[in-house]
Design a protein around this motif. Structure first.
Motif, PDB file in Angstrom:
ATOM      1  N   PHE A 131      -7.846  -1.689  -0.444  1.00 22.12           N
ATOM      2  CA  PHE A 131      -6.423  -1.457  -0.173  1.00 22.12           C
ATOM      3  C   PHE A 131      -5.654  -2.686  -0.636  1.00 22.12           C
ATOM      4  O   PHE A 131      -5.960  -3.816  -0.214  1.00 22.12           O
ATOM      5  CB  PHE A 131      -6.181  -1.214   1.319  1.00 22.12           C
ATOM      6  N   THR A 132      -4.681  -2.464  -1.502  1.00 25.41           N
ATOM      7  CA  THR A 132      -3.865  -3.575  -2.006  1.00 25.41           C
ATOM      8  C   THR A 132      -2.689  -3.815  -1.071  1.00 25.41           C
ATOM      9  O   THR A 132      -1.899  -2.903  -0.800  1.00 25.41           O
ATOM     10  CB  THR A 132      -3.345  -3.263  -3.415  1.00 25.41           C
ATOM     11  N   LEU A 133      -2.586  -5.048  -0.569  1.00 26.57           N
ATOM     12  CA  LEU A 133      -1.529  -5.387   0.383  1.00 26.57           C
ATOM     13  C   LEU A 133      -0.196  -5.528  -0.340  1.00 26.57           C
ATOM     14  O   LEU A 133      -0.095  -6.269  -1.321  1.00 26.57           O
ATOM     15  CB  LEU A 133      -1.868  -6.689   1.101  1.00 26.57           C
ATOM     16  N   ALA A 188      -3.265   3.487  -1.123  1.00 23.14           N
ATOM     17  CA  ALA A 188      -4.297   2.455  -1.178  1.00 23.14           C
ATOM     18  C   ALA A 188      -4.072   1.497  -2.337  1.00 23.14           C
ATOM     19  O   ALA A 188      -4.583   0.376  -2.324  1.00 23.14           O
ATOM     20  CB  ALA A 188      -5.677   3.103  -1.290  1.00 23.14           C
ATOM     21  N   ARG A 189      -3.287   1.907  -3.329  1.00 21.90           N
ATOM     22  CA  ARG A 189      -2.991   1.030  -4.469  1.00 21.90           C
ATOM     23  C   ARG A 189      -1.927  -0.003  -4.131  1.00 21.90           C
ATOM     24  O   ARG A 189      -1.616  -0.864  -4.958  1.00 21.90           O
ATOM     25  CB  ARG A 189      -2.522   1.873  -5.651  1.00 21.90           C
ATOM     26  N   PHE A 227       4.939  -5.157  10.857  1.00 25.83           N
ATOM     27  CA  PHE A 227       3.514  -4.838  10.873  1.00 25.83           C
ATOM     28  C   PHE A 227       3.180  -3.825   9.788  1.00 25.83           C
ATOM     29  O   PHE A 227       4.003  -2.977   9.424  1.00 25.83           O
ATOM     30  CB  PHE A 227       3.101  -4.261  12.231  1.00 25.83           C
ATOM     31  N   LEU A 228       1.960  -3.922   9.317  1.00 24.89           N
ATOM     32  CA  LEU A 228       1.404  -2.932   8.402  1.00 24.89           C
ATOM     33  C   LEU A 228       0.151  -2.355   9.047  1.00 24.89           C
ATOM     34  O   LEU A 228      -0.789  -3.091   9.361  1.00 24.89           O
ATOM     35  CB  LEU A 228       1.041  -3.571   7.059  1.00 24.89           C
ATOM     36  N   ALA A 229       0.160  -1.039   9.269  1.00 25.91           N
ATOM     37  CA  ALA A 229      -1.020  -0.349   9.799  1.00 25.91           C
ATOM     38  C   ALA A 229      -1.687   0.405   8.664  1.00 25.91           C
ATOM     39  O   ALA A 229      -1.021   1.125   7.909  1.00 25.91           O
ATOM     40  CB  ALA A 229      -0.622   0.607  10.912  1.00 25.91           C
ATOM     41  N   VAL A 230      -2.993   0.243   8.532  1.00 23.38           N
ATOM     42  CA  VAL A 230      -3.761   0.927   7.493  1.00 23.38           C
ATOM     43  C   VAL A 230      -4.791   1.811   8.184  1.00 23.38           C
ATOM     44  O   VAL A 230      -5.651   1.314   8.920  1.00 23.38           O
ATOM     45  CB  VAL A 230      -4.459  -0.069   6.550  1.00 23.38           C
ATOM     46  N   ALA A 256      -0.480 -11.602   0.298  1.00 21.42           N
ATOM     47  CA  ALA A 256       0.114 -10.354  -0.172  1.00 21.42           C
ATOM     48  C   ALA A 256      -0.254 -10.132  -1.633  1.00 21.42           C
ATOM     49  O   ALA A 256      -0.394 -11.087  -2.411  1.00 21.42           O
ATOM     50  CB  ALA A 256       1.626 -10.399  -0.001  1.00 21.42           C
ATOM     51  N   GLY A 257      -0.437  -8.891  -2.004  1.00 17.13           N
ATOM     52  CA  GLY A 257      -0.782  -8.550  -3.372  1.00 17.13           C
ATOM     53  C   GLY A 257      -2.264  -8.538  -3.647  1.00 17.13           C
ATOM     54  O   GLY A 257      -2.698  -8.079  -4.714  1.00 17.13           O
ATOM     55  N   THR A 258      -3.069  -9.049  -2.703  1.00 17.31           N
ATOM     56  CA  THR A 258      -4.515  -9.045  -2.906  1.00 17.31           C
ATOM     57  C   THR A 258      -5.108  -7.741  -2.383  1.00 17.31           C
ATOM     58  O   THR A 258      -4.492  -7.013  -1.601  1.00 17.31           O
ATOM     59  CB  THR A 258      -5.178 -10.230  -2.183  1.00 17.31           C
ATOM     60  N   SER A 259      -6.325  -7.479  -2.812  1.00 15.37           N
ATOM     61  CA  SER A 259      -7.031  -6.274  -2.394  1.00 15.37           C
ATOM     62  C   SER A 259      -7.995  -6.625  -1.262  1.00 15.37           C
ATOM     63  O   SER A 259      -8.746  -7.598  -1.358  1.00 15.37           O
ATOM     64  CB  SER A 259      -7.797  -5.674  -3.566  1.00 15.37           C
ATOM     65  N   VAL A 260      -7.957  -5.850  -0.198  1.00 16.11           N
ATOM     66  CA  VAL A 260      -8.862  -6.062   0.928  1.00 16.11           C
ATOM     67  C   VAL A 260      -9.738  -4.826   1.080  1.00 16.11           C
ATOM     68  O   VAL A 260      -9.359  -3.715   0.700  1.00 16.11           O
ATOM     69  CB  VAL A 260      -8.097  -6.329   2.242  1.00 16.11           C
TER      70      VAL A 260
END
Length: 752
Positions: free
Chosen positions: A698-700, A644-645, A685-688, A730-734
């Protein structure tokens, strides 16, 4: 052993009582030929039309062919020709539609496994069609269908006392079929031949799928013709599945304990005729018409680009154990066909159904492989799912992956080219064989099912097992040249809870089965979201719908071959029954009213969207396992895992409790080539996946993984929409909402 028995000596001489029998054959019987086995209508070079009958009965002393008129009158024709243990004869004038059976004479000595009884009419194991007759309507199996005296006062020896009453009025009969009949609807059939990696399976029941379909004409509902109807096929096409996996369609029988409770065997895992389409599923008739109707169904599905896979039950038959009925193989040659214990009166039961076919025996192996080839070559099917396949791989007692059955399949020029799916276990010692079947085979992966269920109900201690399951289960299948599509991924199947019930019940509710709720699995790995069963609580209902979206999204994004169960895509419920094998009613039938219900239409739309996404993106249906190695100096790999970091997972992270997992799939260099020979590339793709009860940040991951991400699927939303999603740097937290999944597309796809 011989005792006084119903019928007496006169009955033995006459073959039993109960039917009208002509005292002598009125038809000539010519020698005929020992091959092919079964009943084959033909017109000879001399212009004489008739049917050749051939039956393998190695231990028999005599065999009578029994022909039945429309009024039930029986004509017995002794077969006097014997070639290599095959009794055969050609009967002029016998044409398609003729009903028939056999009476096999021999020793009655259950202590050595011999259970010959000419009073019992036997179904031809090679019958191409079966007319079940009135016997299916009885409230219980009549005592006449048992080779032994069922009501003998000393029950411990009842199966050793022969019953001489005639079973003919009560048992199914074979039907002569015109194998070479012209059928223009079948002649131009074209098989879809979908590659394994591109497949999406859809398990359905021929009867249950259309019984409540409002757009299928009522006379066709529950039949092969109903499944072939454009309204039924339209749902499959719009959903996007590539193959239907049909619950058993071989002719099967109902168990006595069900008939006594007013129930029926609905699933059909009780086969008695391995060449015959189950007659009750035919709208056009049961004296051979079911064969053409089945073929037309296959052709209609093929025209829609959908393959047909049969769930087949070659591990046991409907004759059960020593106390079961005598319908076919038990009377043809019990000792040769069934796996018996050292005490040959008893059956070796690796199936939980009373008996196990002795597949090592040449005649049993021939029966199975002849049946398989018939369904491929003459009925048009595209593959098979083998029920309790480990039982078929038992050479004598232990499961053997070099067994004759697996060896024959591997070298057969017809069978090695079709889809082969193993249910890789049975109920015997050492029967659990997930990951052990050889190349050519795919397997139902129950470890995938368990890991995904446990993650979304919050019961996984860590995410090690989940990582393997999401990425193709390389720990199970990366050997012998096997590929990720060796894993058939599923969360639900016919056996167990439906998807909706999985999030609505924690306990099974099988009272309607009449077994005191003792049947069915107790370990369901289910979570009811706070209330058992149906509820009016809006919060619980919203959470259940979200969990359904989570499970469906996880399944369709995982590497391997996904399998859906009919109706799960629109919230079908069985009211908590996790063993609905005997529920031929609204409990099991697909409820098409859900399709237009606002509460469930969003789930159906999501299923269609996810399957379409899978078809568009080869990175979601890889043909080779991930390597985990970097493509180039930028460090971008084909598969990466994130905390998640936003950091890549370390070994310690895999062992630590975690409710959030990020899986990055790179589409830069996918193994394989397109039709023009170019390297396959795709989006990344990124699956979370977030299984906790509270939202989390979650930090991208930033470069080289992506510069930005586009939201493709967010299961926290009831409706997904079709427009491009929100762009996230990218790099931001969602924020990932509680118990939800995100699918994000890397924007732009990293350049090489």
């Amino acid at each position: 052993m011989d005792r006084v028995r119903p019928g007496g000596a006169a009955a033995e001489r006459n073959g039993g009582r109960g039917g009208k029998v002509r005292p002598a054959p009125t038809r000539p019987v010519w020698p005929g030929a020992p091959t092919p086995l079964g009943a084959r209508f033909r017109v000879g070079p001399d212009g004489v039309a008739g049917t050749n009958f051939a039956l393998w009965a190695g231990g028999a002393e005599a065999v009578d062919l029994c022909l039945f008129d429309a009024d039930g009158t029986e004509t017995r024709c002794p077969l006097t020709e014997l070639t290599h243990e095959i009794w055969h004869g050609f009967v002029p004038g016998v044409r398609p539609g003729q009903r028939y059976g056999y009476r096999v004479h021999g020793r009655w000595d259950p202590w050595t496994g011999a259970r010959f009884n000419p009073a019992k009419l036997l179904l031809d194991p090679y019958a191409r069609a079966v007319d079940a007759g009135p016997g299916q309507d009885y409230g219980s199996l009549p005592p006449e269908v048992y080779g032994h005296v069922r009501d003998w006062p000393q029950q411990h020896v009842a199966d050793t006392v022969r019953d001489d009453r005639d079973s003919a009025p009560f048992v199914p009969k074979g039907v002569v079929v015109h194998d070479d009949a012209p059928d223009d609807e079948w002649a131009d059939d074209r098989r879809p031949k979908t590659p394994w990696a591109d497949s999406v399976l859809y398990e359905l029941h021929v009867r249950g799928f259309t019984m409540r379909h409002p757009d299928v004409p009522e006379p066709l509902r529950g039949t092969y013709a109903g499944l072939a109807h454009p309204a039924a096929i339209d749902h499959l096409v719009r959903l996007g599945v590539t193959a239907v996996e049909l619950l058993p369609v071989h002719q099967f029988a109902h168990e006595d304990h069900l008939l006594r409770r007013g129930l029926r065997n609905y699933w059909g895992y009780n086969s008695i005729g391995y060449f015959a389409p189950h007659a009750a599923y035919a709208a056009s008739g049961t004296t051979g018409q079911q064969v053409g109707e089945f073929r037309r169904m296959v052709r209609a599905l093929h025209e829609a680009g959908i393959e047909v896979i049969l769930d087949v039950v070659y591990n046991h038959t409907a004759e059960a154990g020593e106390m079961g009925p005598t319908l076919s193989l038990k009377g043809v040659d019990n000792h040769a066909y069934y796996h018996l214990q050292e005490d040959a009166r008893r059956y070796a039961d690796y199936t939980g159904c009373g008996n196990t076919l002795h597949v090592v025996r040449p005649q049993v192996l021939r029966l199975i492989t002849d049946s398989l080839r018939y369904w491929v070559s003459e009925m048009g099917v595209d593959g098979f799912r083998f029920d309790l396949a480990a039982a078929l791989a038992r050479s004598f007692h232990d499961v053997d992956m070099l067994s004759p059955f697996l060896a024959v399949i591997a070298q057969d020029p017809v069978l090695r080219r079709v889809k082969l799916i193993a249910e890789p276990w049975d109920v015997g010692s050492g029967g659990y064989q997930v990951g052990a079947f050889p190349p050519l085979w795919t397997e139902w992966n129950d470890r995938y099912r368990d890991a995904v269920r446990d993650f979304w109900r919050g019961a996984l201690p860590d995410v090690r097992d989940l990582g393997y399951r999401l990425s193709g289960s390389s720990d199970l299948y990366a050997w012998g040249g096997r590929r990720p599509y060796a894993s058939v991924n599923f969360v639900t199947a016919h056996d167990g809870f439906t998807l909706r019930d999985l999030v609505s019940y924690e306990q099974k509710h099988n009272e309607a089965n009449g077994e005191g709720n003792r049947d069915g699995a107790d370990d369901n790995r289910a979570w009811n979201c706070g209330a058992e069963g149906e509820t009016d609580d809006a919060g619980v209902l919203a959470l259940r719908r979200r969990q359904l979206r989570n499970l469906l999204t996880t399944l369709l994004l995982s590497t391997g071959v996904p399998m859906l169960v009919a109706g799960d895509e629109m919230g079908r419920t069985q009211g908590g029954n996790n063993n609905a094998y005997c529920q031929d009613n609204g409990v099991s039938w697909v409820d098409w009213g859900l399709r237009d219900d606002p509460a469930w239409s969003g789930l159906l739309a999501l299923a269609r969207r996810l399957i379409a996404l899978r078809h568009r993106h080869p990175v979601l249906r890889r043909r080779a396992f991930f390597s985990g190695r970097a493509h180039s100096a930028d460090g971008l790999r084909d598969l990466a895992w994130f905390t998640a970091r936003g950091t890549e997972m370390t070994e310690a992270d895999w062992y630590a409790p975690a409710a959030t997992l990020g899986m990055y799939l790179s589409g830069r260099d996918i193994p394989g080539r397109d039709a023009r020979g170019a390297q396959v590339t795709d989006d990344s793709f990124l699956a979370v996946l977030h299984g906790a009860e509270r939202a989390a940040a979650f930090t991208l991951p930033g470069p080289p993984w992506a510069d930005a991400y586009e939201v493709v699927v967010d299961t926290a939303r009831e409706e997904q929409g079709d427009a491009p999603g929100t762009l996230l740097a990218a790099g931001t937290s969602v924020t990932v909402e509680a118990r939800s999944a995100l699918l994000l597309r890397a924007v732009p796809a990293p350049a090489a």
